[in-house]
Design an enzyme around this catalytic site. Structure first.
Site, PDB file in Angstrom:
ATOM      1  N   THR A 155      13.598   3.586  -1.564  1.00 24.05           N
ATOM      2  CA  THR A 155      13.338   3.646  -0.115  1.00 24.05           C
ATOM      3  C   THR A 155      14.214   4.702   0.541  1.00 24.05           C
ATOM      4  O   THR A 155      13.746   5.504   1.357  1.00 24.05           O
ATOM      5  CB  THR A 155      13.575   2.275   0.537  1.00 24.05           C
ATOM      6  OG1 THR A 155      12.574   1.356   0.075  1.00 24.05           O
ATOM      7  CG2 THR A 155      13.499   2.365   2.057  1.00 24.05           C
ATOM      8  N   GLN A 163       7.467   3.515  -9.625  1.00 26.35           N
ATOM      9  CA  GLN A 163       6.663   2.708 -10.549  1.00 26.35           C
ATOM     10  C   GLN A 163       6.282   3.488 -11.808  1.00 26.35           C
ATOM     11  O   GLN A 163       5.693   2.917 -12.726  1.00 26.35           O
ATOM     12  CB  GLN A 163       5.389   2.227  -9.845  1.00 26.35           C
ATOM     13  CG  GLN A 163       5.620   1.328  -8.653  1.00 26.35           C
ATOM     14  CD  GLN A 163       6.092  -0.067  -9.028  1.00 26.35           C
ATOM     15  OE1 GLN A 163       6.054  -0.468 -10.188  1.00 26.35           O
ATOM     16  NE2 GLN A 163       6.539  -0.829  -8.036  1.00 26.35           N
ATOM     17  N   SER A 172      13.880   4.497  -8.855  1.00 28.15           N
ATOM     18  CA  SER A 172      14.534   3.218  -8.588  1.00 28.15           C
ATOM     19  C   SER A 172      15.057   2.609  -9.876  1.00 28.15           C
ATOM     20  O   SER A 172      14.415   2.707 -10.925  1.00 28.15           O
ATOM     21  CB  SER A 172      13.540   2.255  -7.924  1.00 28.15           C
ATOM     22  OG  SER A 172      14.098   0.965  -7.786  1.00 28.15           O
ATOM     23  N   HIS A 216      15.827  -0.827 -10.425  1.00 26.17           N
ATOM     24  CA  HIS A 216      15.376  -2.173 -10.780  1.00 26.17           C
ATOM     25  C   HIS A 216      13.900  -2.251 -11.169  1.00 26.17           C
ATOM     26  O   HIS A 216      13.407  -3.320 -11.526  1.00 26.17           O
ATOM     27  CB  HIS A 216      15.679  -3.167  -9.643  1.00 26.17           C
ATOM     28  CG  HIS A 216      14.795  -3.051  -8.445  1.00 26.17           C
ATOM     29  ND1 HIS A 216      13.782  -3.937  -8.183  1.00 26.17           N
ATOM     30  CD2 HIS A 216      14.788  -2.161  -7.426  1.00 26.17           C
ATOM     31  CE1 HIS A 216      13.189  -3.610  -7.053  1.00 26.17           C
ATOM     32  NE2 HIS A 216      13.778  -2.529  -6.581  1.00 26.17           N
ATOM     33  N   CYS A 220       0.512 -12.317   4.519  1.00 23.14           N
ATOM     34  CA  CYS A 220       0.356 -13.357   5.536  1.00 23.14           C
ATOM     35  C   CYS A 220       1.331 -13.106   6.686  1.00 23.14           C
ATOM     36  O   CYS A 220       2.527 -12.971   6.474  1.00 23.14           O
ATOM     37  CB  CYS A 220       0.627 -14.723   4.908  1.00 23.14           C
ATOM     38  SG  CYS A 220       0.270 -16.102   5.982  1.00 23.14           S
TER      39      CYS A 220
END
Length: 459
Positions: free
Chosen positions: A130, A237, A257, A259, A383
């Site tokens: 990020t 990814q 990244s 992790h 949601c």
């Protein structure tokens, strides 16, 4: 060796920490005590686990590798000495503790660079992908703001890329959001025609986090090189999952990244090309670490962990890819053999096999997720307190709203077993069949009624 010394004290501490006695004093801050009280976890060998009002028989199968991957034990072994004995600040230049930490950081930098065919001097350590995306997008455009006012990206990028672009829009920059096809791949001719004289950056994710599709990186890089436009990619990814070569891709900036590649959370790396040189405006001010691009003390244990994870990925990528491909095939075929109305979202050929995003017709995704308590997976829908909105990535593919609501993302990784895949198939099929039994729409479809042709009355 350090892990052996630590194991016994940790075990004794945990044994004390889980005493059932109500009178045992808790040495927690007010915030920690409140958090524990608000979200209690009760684990009993007979009753199972209860958390947030949900009871499950045991810890669920983990199939959410795109959210995060488990730390490889070999990575932990590499990290532990820098928490216990070699704890020096890598920026301390006057003593052994600083020197050995600095050496470890530079070794990790070389390990990360080797995995993407870069120079160690082109790797900048950050807190994660990020931050890398923010530095790449805002940093480049702010540095070249006098001449470059236009950015090209896609509608299916990660949220932090889209939000960085919206931030630039508020500052007066122009942003072009490229559409993708039903397979999730961009149209290269649309990219070519969107480039303008004032285009300062093209940003395209290598492997999509929701649907796993792989963009044509080399072709995109060639177009950017032809027009002399810097090319940034979010490769969080992709790292360790598919071959990544900064020269073949012709990227100027790349976000990585820790992790997502079986390394620790809280660390990432930014690739920043030196020739031809790309410049960025730092997004954080401070002591000038990492060549002034990312100030702040470099966290040696985390960086060492990311370096070790990259070295392992370099050695085991080919084996991991074959194994994950086999497990993906087992999962998809297992589900399709037992139930109909199963649709894979995104290209099945141009994708990383460890990411399988499936929609189940006539089933509501959130209900399916709640029924799959024994499998840790993600839904393509998010949601909110006011409404249930389908995934913007799936909507960009042209997936109809009802199917977008029913998507489940299965993440397969290095430590996933065949037994876990078979159990996930069994539980998924059982829950889909259960929900379809309660669905009047599915009954109508089985009777041969075309649901889309029905004119529903509104009351």
């Amino acid at each position: 060796m350090a892990s052996k010394f630590l194991a016994s004290p940790i075990r004794r501490f945990l044994a004390k920490a889980h005493r059932p006695s109500a009178s045992w004093p808790r040495h927690l801050s007010t915030a920690a005590a409140a958090a524990e009280a608000a979200s209690p976890v009760y684990e009993d060998p007979d009753a199972g686990i209860v958390m947030k009002g949900v009871r499950i028989s045991g810890r669920p199968l983990y199939l959410d590798m795109q959210a995060t991957s488990p730390l490889d034990p070999r990575v932990l072994d590499a990290m532990l000495p820098f928490y216990t004995a070699r704890y020096g600040n890598p920026h301390s230049r006057t003593h052994l503790y600083g020197w050995e930490s600095d050496l470890a950081v530079e070794s990790a930098r070389a390990q990360v660079a080797a995995l993407v065919n870069a120079s160690p001097k082109e790797i900048v350590f950050t807190s994660g992908a990020t931050e890398c995306n923010n530095i790449s997008i805002k940093g480049v455009m702010h540095f070249y703001r006098d001449k470059k006012r236009h950015v090209i990206t896609t509608q299916t990028e990660h949220k932090c890329v889209l939000d960085s672009c919206r931030h630039l829009q508020q500052e007066g920059f122009d942003i072009t959001y490229l559409k993708v096809g039903s397979d999730g791949i961009i149209d290269l001719e649309q990219l070519r025609s969107s480039i303008r004289p004032d285009t300062g950056l093209v940003s395209v994710m290598a492997v999509n986090n929701e649907i796993g599709v792989i963009q044509p990186m080399e072709e995109i890089g060639k177009i950017c090189k032809e027009f002399n436009v810097p090319f940034h990619t979010d490769a969080a990814q992709a790292l360790g999952k598919i071959p990544v070569d900064v020269d073949k891709w012709n990227v100027s900036l790349m976000s990585l990244s820790g992790h997502k590649v079986y390394g620790p959370k809280g660390v990432g790396a930014l690739y920043l090309r030196r020739r031809p040189r790309i410049r960025v405006e730092p997004q954080m001010n401070g002591g000038g670490q990492e060549r002034g691009i990312r100030s702040g003390t470099v966290p040696t244990p985390l960086v060492v962990g990311m370096g070790a994870a990259c070295e392992l990925a370099m050695k085991e990528m080919e084996y991991d890819h074959k194994r994950v491909s086999s497990l993906q095939e087992r999962l998809l075929n297992g589900i399709k053999e037992k139930i109909d109305g199963v649709v894979v979202n995104g290209s099945l050929e141009k994708r990383y096999p460890g990411n399988l995003n499936i929609s189940f017709a006539y089933v509501e995704g959130e209900s399916l997720l709640m029924g799959l308590k024994e499998v840790a997976v993600s839904s393509g829908s998010a949601c909110t307190s006011a409404s249930l909105e389908p995934s913007y990535v799936l909507r960009a593919l042209g997936v109809e709203e009802d199917m977008a609501h029913t998507s489940i993302r299965y993440g397969i990784g290095r430590f996933t077993t065949e037994e876990e895949i078979d159990r996930a198939v069994e539980l998924t099929v059982k829950q889909v069949e259960k929900l379809r039994e309660m669905s009047p729409l599915y009954e109508m479809v089985k009777e041969g009624i075309d649901i889309k042709s029905i004119q529903w009355a509104q009351h």
